[in-house]
Write a protein that holds these residues in place. Structure first.
Motif, PDB file in Angstrom:
ATOM      1  N   ALA A  12       0.820  -1.211   0.000  1.00  0.00           N
ATOM      2  CA  ALA A  12       0.000   0.000   0.000  1.00  0.00           C
ATOM      3  C   ALA A  12       0.857   1.265   0.000  1.00  0.00           C
ATOM      4  CB  ALA A  12      -0.955  -0.002   1.196  1.00  0.00           C
ATOM      5  N   VAL A  13       1.894   1.310   0.845  1.00  0.00           N
ATOM      6  CA  VAL A  13       2.700   2.532   0.910  1.00  0.00           C
ATOM      7  C   VAL A  13       3.580   2.721  -0.313  1.00  0.00           C
ATOM      8  CG1 VAL A  13       2.663   2.732   3.415  1.00  0.00           C
ATOM      9  CG2 VAL A  13       4.530   1.500   2.316  1.00  0.00           C
ATOM     10  N   ARG A  14       3.872   1.662  -1.009  1.00  0.00           N
ATOM     11  CA  ARG A  14       4.668   1.782  -2.239  1.00  0.00           C
ATOM     12  C   ARG A  14       3.796   2.090  -3.452  1.00  0.00           C
ATOM     13  NH1 ARG A  14       9.759   0.957  -1.404  1.00  0.00           N
ATOM     14  NH2 ARG A  14      10.471  -0.261   0.356  1.00  0.00           N
ATOM     15  N   ASN A  15       2.499   1.885  -3.318  1.00  0.00           N
ATOM     16  CA  ASN A  15       1.564   2.159  -4.406  1.00  0.00           C
ATOM     17  C   ASN A  15       1.545   3.660  -4.715  1.00  0.00           C
ATOM     18  OD1 ASN A  15      -0.442   1.690  -6.326  1.00  0.00           O
ATOM     19  ND2 ASN A  15      -2.069   1.902  -4.839  1.00  0.00           N
ATOM     20  N   GLN A  16       1.567   3.994  -5.965  1.00  0.00           N
ATOM     21  CA  GLN A  16       1.452   5.362  -6.461  1.00  0.00           C
ATOM     22  C   GLN A  16       2.627   6.271  -6.102  1.00  0.00           C
ATOM     23  OE1 GLN A  16      -2.434   7.117  -5.967  1.00  0.00           O
ATOM     24  NE2 GLN A  16      -3.454   5.181  -6.364  1.00  0.00           N
ATOM     25  N   ALA A  65      -3.068  22.246   7.858  1.00  0.00           N
ATOM     26  CA  ALA A  65      -3.730  21.161   8.592  1.00  0.00           C
ATOM     27  C   ALA A  65      -5.234  21.137   8.346  1.00  0.00           C
ATOM     28  CB  ALA A  65      -3.444  21.280  10.082  1.00  0.00           C
ATOM     29  N   SER A  66      -5.830  22.285   8.120  1.00  0.00           N
ATOM     30  CA  SER A  66      -7.284  22.325   7.908  1.00  0.00           C
ATOM     31  C   SER A  66      -7.692  21.706   6.572  1.00  0.00           C
ATOM     32  CB  SER A  66      -7.800  23.765   7.992  1.00  0.00           C
ATOM     33  OG  SER A  66      -7.359  24.521   6.875  1.00  0.00           O
ATOM     34  N   GLN A  67      -6.732  21.474   5.692  1.00  0.00           N
ATOM     35  CA  GLN A  67      -7.019  20.870   4.394  1.00  0.00           C
ATOM     36  C   GLN A  67      -7.194  19.353   4.477  1.00  0.00           C
ATOM     37  OE1 GLN A  67      -7.376  23.119   1.853  1.00  0.00           O
ATOM     38  NE2 GLN A  67      -6.897  24.654   3.394  1.00  0.00           N
ATOM     39  N   CYS A  68      -6.760  18.744   5.588  1.00  0.00           N
ATOM     40  CA  CYS A  68      -6.868  17.296   5.749  1.00  0.00           C
ATOM     41  C   CYS A  68      -8.337  16.917   5.937  1.00  0.00           C
ATOM     42  CB  CYS A  68      -6.051  16.843   6.954  1.00  0.00           C
ATOM     43  SG  CYS A  68      -6.020  15.048   7.156  1.00  0.00           S
ATOM     44  N   PRO A  69      -8.845  15.978   5.155  1.00  0.00           N
ATOM     45  CA  PRO A  69     -10.250  15.594   5.297  1.00  0.00           C
ATOM     46  C   PRO A  69     -10.497  14.823   6.593  1.00  0.00           C
ATOM     47  CG  PRO A  69      -9.164  14.156   3.728  1.00  0.00           C
ATOM     48  CD  PRO A  69      -8.169  15.222   4.109  1.00  0.00           C
ATOM     49  N   GLN A  70     -11.721  14.895   7.096  1.00  0.00           N
ATOM     50  CA  GLN A  70     -12.104  14.114   8.269  1.00  0.00           C
ATOM     51  C   GLN A  70     -12.063  12.636   7.906  1.00  0.00           C
ATOM     52  OE1 GLN A  70     -12.556  14.794  11.318  1.00  0.00           O
ATOM     53  NE2 GLN A  70     -13.020  16.967  11.440  1.00  0.00           N
ATOM     54  N   THR A  71     -11.393  11.851   8.713  1.00  0.00           N
ATOM     55  CA  THR A  71     -11.298  10.414   8.485  1.00  0.00           C
ATOM     56  C   THR A  71     -11.500   9.701   9.812  1.00  0.00           C
ATOM     57  OG1 THR A  71      -8.918  10.361   8.864  1.00  0.00           O
ATOM     58  CG2 THR A  71      -9.646  10.687   6.601  1.00  0.00           C
ATOM     59  N   THR A  80       8.094  10.108   2.250  1.00  0.00           N
ATOM     60  CA  THR A  80       9.021   9.848   1.158  1.00  0.00           C
ATOM     61  C   THR A  80      10.002  11.007   1.087  1.00  0.00           C
ATOM     62  OG1 THR A  80       7.873  10.981  -0.659  1.00  0.00           O
ATOM     63  CG2 THR A  80       7.107   8.746  -0.107  1.00  0.00           C
ATOM     64  N   ASP A  81      10.915  10.934   0.148  1.00  0.00           N
ATOM     65  CA  ASP A  81      11.855  12.037  -0.027  1.00  0.00           C
ATOM     66  C   ASP A  81      11.173  13.272  -0.625  1.00  0.00           C
ATOM     67  OD1 ASP A  81      11.458  10.793  -2.497  1.00  0.00           O
ATOM     68  OD2 ASP A  81      13.529  11.073  -3.145  1.00  0.00           O
ATOM     69  N   GLN A  82       9.918  13.135  -1.101  1.00  0.00           N
ATOM     70  CA  GLN A  82       9.213  14.244  -1.738  1.00  0.00           C
ATOM     71  C   GLN A  82       7.962  14.708  -1.015  1.00  0.00           C
ATOM     72  OE1 GLN A  82       8.480  13.244  -5.869  1.00  0.00           O
ATOM     73  NE2 GLN A  82      10.475  12.267  -6.055  1.00  0.00           N
ATOM     74  N   ARG A  83       7.292  13.816  -0.275  1.00  0.00           N
ATOM     75  CA  ARG A  83       6.009  14.173   0.330  1.00  0.00           C
ATOM     76  C   ARG A  83       5.746  13.390   1.608  1.00  0.00           C
ATOM     77  NH1 ARG A  83       2.089  11.153  -4.090  1.00  0.00           N
ATOM     78  NH2 ARG A  83       3.603   9.542  -4.560  1.00  0.00           N
ATOM     79  N   VAL A  84       4.742  13.883   2.346  1.00  0.00           N
ATOM     80  CA  VAL A  84       4.273  13.247   3.572  1.00  0.00           C
ATOM     81  C   VAL A  84       2.768  13.164   3.456  1.00  0.00           C
ATOM     82  CG1 VAL A  84       4.071  13.465   6.085  1.00  0.00           C
ATOM     83  CG2 VAL A  84       6.165  14.227   4.922  1.00  0.00           C
ATOM     84  N   GLY A  85       2.215  12.005   3.744  1.00  0.00           N
ATOM     85  CA  GLY A  85       0.770  11.905   3.606  1.00  0.00           C
ATOM     86  C   GLY A  85       0.174  10.663   4.211  1.00  0.00           C
ATOM     87  N   LEU A  86      -1.140  10.632   4.151  1.00  0.00           N
ATOM     88  CA  LEU A  86      -1.930   9.516   4.650  1.00  0.00           C
ATOM     89  C   LEU A  86      -2.453   8.712   3.473  1.00  0.00           C
ATOM     90  CD1 LEU A  86      -3.965  11.580   7.248  1.00  0.00           C
ATOM     91  CD2 LEU A  86      -2.102   9.987   7.754  1.00  0.00           C
ATOM     92  N   VAL A  87      -2.329   7.393   3.571  1.00  0.00           N
ATOM     93  CA  VAL A  87      -2.853   6.514   2.535  1.00  0.00           C
ATOM     94  C   VAL A  87      -3.677   5.415   3.193  1.00  0.00           C
ATOM     95  CG1 VAL A  87      -0.961   6.974   0.929  1.00  0.00           C
ATOM     96  CG2 VAL A  87      -0.807   5.018   2.460  1.00  0.00           C
ATOM     97  N   GLU A  97      -2.071  14.350   1.081  1.00  0.00           N
ATOM     98  CA  GLU A  97      -0.617  14.457   1.026  1.00  0.00           C
ATOM     99  C   GLU A  97      -0.193  15.913   0.855  1.00  0.00           C
ATOM    100  OE1 GLU A  97       0.989  10.384  -0.872  1.00  0.00           O
ATOM    101  OE2 GLU A  97       0.047  11.733  -2.306  1.00  0.00           O
ATOM    102  N   VAL A  98       0.991  16.208   1.374  1.00  0.00           N
ATOM    103  CA  VAL A  98       1.581  17.539   1.207  1.00  0.00           C
ATOM    104  C   VAL A  98       3.044  17.364   0.832  1.00  0.00           C
ATOM    105  CG1 VAL A  98       0.014  18.654   2.862  1.00  0.00           C
ATOM    106  CG2 VAL A  98       2.207  17.763   3.664  1.00  0.00           C
TER     107      VAL A  98
END
Length: 146
Positions: A12-16, A65-71, A80-87, A97-98
């Motif tokens: 999952a984390v390697r996807n996309q 932070a306010s851009q993160c959807p409710q989950t 990653t070396d380019q981004r941080v995010g939730l999958v 992701e940001v």
């Protein structure tokens, strides 16, 4: 062939990932705003509700932070070396992701529940709180993100 949960998470984390993008770390997390605890009495239910609302997000309206959807439920926090995010943990579908440069630091918070709590602070001063089962996950994120 039946895959174990760790194999599913790894896939999952390697996807996309973009071509050449390097996965640095990941861990199963629960956004504090969507955390649900197990309670056997009214006091515990009220405490869980309070903990999932107060201190789950900070910063100005319209901040990063306010851009993160409710989950709700467990997600994978991917660095990653380019981004941080939730999958999503089963298929790696990005939830939010940001760019990595937008993350200022990771702060370990006092442990008030069974799970360890931490905040991801963003460059604009906003932050999001998460829970994870292992404190070493937080230390790994801190080593990578400050």
């Amino acid at each position: 062939m039946i895959m174990g949960m760790s194999e599913l998470r790894e896939r999952a984390v390697r996807n996309q990932l973009a071509a050449g993008e390097q996965l640095l770390a990941y861990a199963s997390v629960v956004p504090a705003a969507g955390a649900k605890g197990v309670s056997v009495n009214l006091g515990g239910v009220l405490a869980n509700d309070l903990m999932s609302q107060v201190g789950a997000q900070g910063g100005m309206a319209g901040g990063i932070a306010s851009q993160c959807p409710q989950t709700s439920g467990a997600l994978l926090l991917r660095v990653t070396d380019q981004r941080v995010g939730l999958v999503k943990p089963l298929d790696g579908t990005p939830v939010w992701e940001v760019p990595r440069a937008w993350v200022a630091r990771v702060e370990r918070r006092p442990r008030l529940q069974l799970m360890a709590r931490f905040r991801v602070h963003y460059a604009d001063g906003s932050w999001l709180a998460f829970l994870t089962m292992r404190r070493r996950n937080i230390e790994q994120f801190r080593a990578l993100l400050g």
